[in-house]
Design an enzyme around this catalytic site. Structure first.
Site, PDB file in Angstrom:
ATOM      1  N   ARG A   1      11.409  -0.164  12.289  1.00  0.00           N
ATOM      2  CA  ARG A   1      10.092  -0.161  12.900  1.00  0.00           C
ATOM      3  C   ARG A   1      10.010  -1.154  14.043  1.00  0.00           C
ATOM      4  NH1 ARG A   1       5.169   0.244   8.662  1.00  0.00           N
ATOM      5  NH2 ARG A   1       4.130  -0.711  10.447  1.00  0.00           N
TER       6      ARG A   1
ATOM      7  N   ARG B   1      -9.592   0.911   8.898  1.00  0.00           N
ATOM      8  CA  ARG B   1      -9.131  -0.427   9.257  1.00  0.00           C
ATOM      9  C   ARG B   1     -10.185  -1.202  10.040  1.00  0.00           C
ATOM     10  NH1 ARG B   1      -3.274   0.695   9.050  1.00  0.00           N
ATOM     11  NH2 ARG B   1      -2.033  -1.118   9.566  1.00  0.00           N
TER      12      ARG B   1
ATOM     13  N   LYS C   1       0.828  -1.215   0.000  1.00  0.00           N
ATOM     14  CA  LYS C   1       0.000   0.000   0.000  1.00  0.00           C
ATOM     15  C   LYS C   1       0.860   1.261   0.000  1.00  0.00           C
ATOM     16  CE  LYS C   1      -2.249  -0.741   3.872  1.00  0.00           C
ATOM     17  NZ  LYS C   1      -1.609  -1.972   4.343  1.00  0.00           N
TER      18      LYS C   1
ATOM     19  N   ARG D   1      11.646  -6.777   5.226  1.00  0.00           N
ATOM     20  CA  ARG D   1      11.616  -5.350   5.576  1.00  0.00           C
ATOM     21  C   ARG D   1      12.213  -5.129   6.970  1.00  0.00           C
ATOM     22  NH1 ARG D   1       5.908  -2.281   5.212  1.00  0.00           N
ATOM     23  NH2 ARG D   1       5.665  -2.675   7.416  1.00  0.00           N
TER      24      ARG D   1
ATOM     25  N   ARG E   1      -0.031  -8.688  13.473  1.00  0.00           N
ATOM     26  CA  ARG E   1      -0.624  -7.633  12.642  1.00  0.00           C
ATOM     27  C   ARG E   1      -1.426  -8.239  11.481  1.00  0.00           C
ATOM     28  NH1 ARG E   1       4.505  -4.898  11.164  1.00  0.00           N
ATOM     29  NH2 ARG E   1       3.285  -3.671   9.710  1.00  0.00           N
TER      30      ARG E   1
END
Ligand code: AMP
Length: 196
Positions: free
Chosen positions: A140, A95, A20, A134, A151
């Site tokens: 993060r 969401r 996204k 990632r 998640r």
């Protein structure tokens, strides 16, 4: 940059790691409209140590959703900024069904219903592979393996119902998000072309 003939109001829907953010940034540059990512806004607040940041940090670290009211308020304020007049790309919002309903109400007030919701479909294993990768390059706090898996579960549990929500509104457009980014981009451009 391409000039839009009518405003373009889009939602990018998809699980974490579906691409996204990549597509939102590209569309923002191409059409000169803002990509609005609630995750980025919340992370910036956490980093700046604002009261809002302190309030949401634990949610982000655990991979849980921040409270609906809080993110809805952020979006309400953000969509009143003049740079959204020619359109916007929402990345990571809504969401939950409650957020989607609040967005519909807000956009009805502004008399600018969504043009389309692009759903980037990616299977769980591909997401785990991508986010694992990632995690090796970013900083993060929620790209740790246990939080990543959580998640994805949160997406399936709380966000996946939006697929039907928007299908019922005839707004949903499916994109195969497992393809390389430039092919995903081409598919999205084709869909946008049909909206303009
Ligand atoms: P993202 O960058 O979109 O993956 O979001 C990172 C984190 O920010 C999520 O795991 C949530 O904790 C929080 N977050 C982002 N967007 C929302 C939203 N629309 N509603 C609730 N929490 C959100």
């Amino acid at each position: 940059m391409q000039i839009l003939s009518v405003p373009l109001d889009l939602v990018l829907l998809g699980p974490p790691g579906s691409g996204k953010g990549t597509q939102a940034a590209r569309l923002a540059a191409k059409y000169g409209i803002p990509a609005i990512a609630t995750g980025d806004i919340l992370r910036a607040q956490v980093e700046a140590g604002t009261p809002l940041g302190l309030q949401v940090k634990a949610y982000l670290d655990r991979g849980e959703l921040a409270p609906d009211k809080l993110v809805i308020d952020i979006i309400r304020h953000r969509l009143s900024d003049p740079d959204t007049l020619l359109g916007f790309i929402l990345d990571g919002f809504p969401r939950t069904v409650r957020q989607a309903q609040a967005l519909d109400a807000l956009l009805a007030e502004l008399e600018r219903p969504l043009d389309a919701v692009l759903y980037l479909q990616v299977d769980r294993q591909s997401l785990l592979d991508r986010l694992g990768h990632r995690a090796e390059i970013d900083q993060r706090s929620d790209d740790r393996p246990d939080v990543i898996a959580h998640r994805i579960d949160v997406f399936l549990d709380q966000t996946a119902p939006l697929i039907d929500y928007y299908r019922q509104q005839s707004k949903l457009r499916l994109i195969d998000g497992r393809q390389p980014a430039d092919q995903v981009a081409a598919a999205i451009d084709g869909l946008i072309g049909s909206l303009q």
